[in-house]
Design an enzyme around this catalytic site. Structure first.
Site, mmCIF file in Angstrom:
data_model
loop_
_atom_site.group_PDB
_atom_site.id
_atom_site.type_symbol
_atom_site.label_atom_id
_atom_site.label_comp_id
_atom_site.label_asym_id
_atom_site.label_seq_id
_atom_site.Cartn_x
_atom_site.Cartn_y
_atom_site.Cartn_z
ATOM 1 N N ASN A 9 -78.365 49.990 27.519
ATOM 2 C CA ASN A 9 -79.046 51.202 26.863
ATOM 3 C C ASN A 9 -79.133 52.434 27.746
ATOM 4 O O ASN A 9 -79.980 52.320 28.311
ATOM 5 C CB ASN A 9 -80.382 50.503 26.231
ATOM 6 C CG ASN A 9 -81.034 51.780 25.380
ATOM 7 O OD1 ASN A 9 -80.512 52.590 24.970
ATOM 8 N ND2 ASN A 9 -82.263 51.495 25.067
ATOM 9 N N LYS A 11 -79.873 55.355 26.746
ATOM 10 C CA LYS A 11 -80.784 56.216 26.315
ATOM 11 C C LYS A 11 -80.360 57.543 26.216
ATOM 12 O O LYS A 11 -79.173 57.633 26.212
ATOM 13 C CB LYS A 11 -82.142 56.254 27.068
ATOM 14 C CG LYS A 11 -82.450 54.357 27.066
ATOM 15 C CD LYS A 11 -84.034 54.504 27.750
ATOM 16 C CE LYS A 11 -84.295 52.973 28.146
ATOM 17 N NZ LYS A 11 -85.534 52.683 28.314
ATOM 18 N N HIS A 97 -85.786 50.265 18.538
ATOM 19 C CA HIS A 97 -86.327 50.298 20.004
ATOM 20 C C HIS A 97 -87.786 50.926 20.180
ATOM 21 O O HIS A 97 -88.175 51.566 19.216
ATOM 22 C CB HIS A 97 -85.352 51.185 20.758
ATOM 23 C CG HIS A 97 -85.770 50.881 22.248
ATOM 24 N ND1 HIS A 97 -86.396 51.582 23.061
ATOM 25 C CD2 HIS A 97 -84.614 50.312 23.294
ATOM 26 C CE1 HIS A 97 -86.563 51.116 24.372
ATOM 27 N NE2 HIS A 97 -85.359 50.295 24.491
ATOM 28 N N GLU A 99 -89.135 52.797 21.948
ATOM 29 C CA GLU A 99 -89.456 54.062 22.055
ATOM 30 C C GLU A 99 -88.912 54.850 20.724
ATOM 31 O O GLU A 99 -89.877 56.088 20.681
ATOM 32 C CB GLU A 99 -88.163 54.668 22.971
ATOM 33 C CG GLU A 99 -88.603 53.981 24.753
ATOM 34 C CD GLU A 99 -87.298 53.973 25.374
ATOM 35 O OE1 GLU A 99 -86.211 54.475 25.197
ATOM 36 O OE2 GLU A 99 -87.806 53.440 26.230
ATOM 37 N N GLU A 169 -88.132 42.789 23.576
ATOM 38 C CA GLU A 169 -88.363 43.753 25.035
ATOM 39 C C GLU A 169 -89.902 43.988 24.960
ATOM 40 O O GLU A 169 -90.545 44.789 24.150
ATOM 41 C CB GLU A 169 -87.778 45.093 24.489
ATOM 42 C CG GLU A 169 -86.210 44.828 24.410
ATOM 43 C CD GLU A 169 -85.567 46.033 24.835
ATOM 44 O OE1 GLU A 169 -84.701 46.061 25.697
ATOM 45 O OE2 GLU A 169 -85.840 47.158 24.075
ATOM 46 N N GLY A 175 -88.973 49.689 31.556
ATOM 47 C CA GLY A 175 -88.837 50.802 32.588
ATOM 48 C C GLY A 175 -89.760 50.807 33.483
ATOM 49 O O GLY A 175 -90.347 51.771 34.260
ATOM 50 N N SER A 215 -86.677 45.693 32.512
ATOM 51 C CA SER A 215 -86.518 45.706 33.647
ATOM 52 C C SER A 215 -85.563 44.677 34.188
ATOM 53 O O SER A 215 -85.776 43.886 35.237
ATOM 54 C CB SER A 215 -88.065 45.871 34.237
ATOM 55 O OG SER A 215 -88.551 47.040 34.408
HETATM 56 C C1 PEP Z 1 -84.461 49.138 27.338
HETATM 57 O O1 PEP Z 1 -84.291 50.488 27.431
HETATM 58 O O2 PEP Z 1 -84.323 48.602 26.398
HETATM 59 C C2 PEP Z 1 -84.925 48.562 28.554
HETATM 60 C C3 PEP Z 1 -85.206 47.298 28.769
HETATM 61 O O3 PEP Z 1 -85.088 49.583 29.560
HETATM 62 P P1 PEP Z 1 -85.137 48.870 31.179
HETATM 63 O O4 PEP Z 1 -84.216 48.142 31.405
HETATM 64 O O5 PEP Z 1 -85.161 50.101 32.062
HETATM 65 O O6 PEP Z 1 -86.703 48.391 31.190
#
Ligand code: PEP
Length: 253
Positions: A9, A11, A97, A99, A169, A175, A215
């Site tokens: 992803n 982003k 997601h 976000e 998630e 993040g 992460s």
């Molecule tokens: C994500 O954007 O879905 C995500 C899991 O980000 P990260 O791996 O940076 O935590």
């Protein structure tokens, strides 16, 4: 065996030139993959066509959109419909997601409509769910994620649900550098599968890949992916570094 998936992803990151270079470096690694192993790049919308042509006809590599609108078409300036994605030959789209839920006020009902738009246009939705830290601390994460599935997926038929991907998630791990332990990941993935099973039956639940996101890094992917109900990862930050994402792809079961 269920499909095992490493999904990137990106982003709102990378210029067009950086995106081309990153894809190029990952594809040049010529990673040997089995037919049940897939790599999906969820790229910014302006790069969909370029990215699709970069991966070409490779049968293990695919491109996803990061979002689509919940309506079929119309006066929604700046938005992108599932039908448009389909017309570009895009086969995957990230839906819900955290976000988007948080910063763009996407509701369960909107996400249910987005699922319909994707499926009507032969696009596999990667449906994201996951709890915030306060819910994890109160110990009610199972109820929270079960409700997310019920409100946005349970209007679908078993045949439709069999064709989706779920990404769990936990928001507190996205993040933040904080990762769920393998025990936490396995426990909630198994729970999510049981929620699907109680609505649609075990056979359906067993077909759905459930990815872990939060992460995932080169150093922890293998142990997370080794969990029986973790079928790969949705990866943000670490997917922007070629060598890290290559290591993550190689960690797929
Ligand atoms: C994500 O954007 O879905 C995500 C899991 O980000 P990260 O791996 O940076 O935590």
């Amino acid at each position: 065996m269920r499909n095992q998936i490493a999904a990137a992803n990106w982003k709102m990151n990378l210029t067009y030139q950086q995106a081309e270079k990153l894809l190029d470096e990952i594809l040049k690694a010529q990673i040997e993959l089995s037919t049940h192993q897939q790599v999906i790049f969820a790229v910014p919308a302006p790069y969909l066509t370029m990215a699709k042509s970069e991966v070409g006809r490779d049968k293990n590599f695919f491109i996803a959109a990061q979002n689509c609108h919940h309506k079929k078409s119309g006066a929604f300036t700046g938005e992108i419909s599932a039908e448009m994605l389909q017309s570009l030959g895009i086969k995957y789209c990230v839906i819900g997601h955290s976000e988007r839920r948080e910063y763009f006020q996407e509701t369960h009902a909107m996400l249910a409509d987005k699922m319909d738009q994707c499926l009507e246009n032969f696009i596999t939705p990667i449906f994201c769910c996951g709890e915030p830290l306060s819910i994890r601390e109160s110990g009610t994460q199972n109820e929270y994620v079960a409700q997310q599935l019920k409100d946005s997926l349970f209007h679908l038929s078993a045949a439709q649900v069999q064709s989706i991907i779920i990404a769990y998630e936990p928001i507190w791990a996205i993040g933040t550098g904080k990762t769920a332990t393998t025990e936490q990941a396995q426990e909630i993935h198994a729970f999510l599968r049981s929620v699907i099973s109680s609505q649609y039956g075990q056979d359906t639940a067993d077909t759905i890949p459930i990815l872990y996101g939060g992460s995932v890094k080169a150093g922890n992917a293998a142990e997370l992916f080794a969990c029986p109900d973790v079928d790969g990862g949705l990866v943000g930050g670490a997917s922007l570094v070629a060598q890290d994402f290559i290591t993550i792809i190689k960690a797929l079961k």
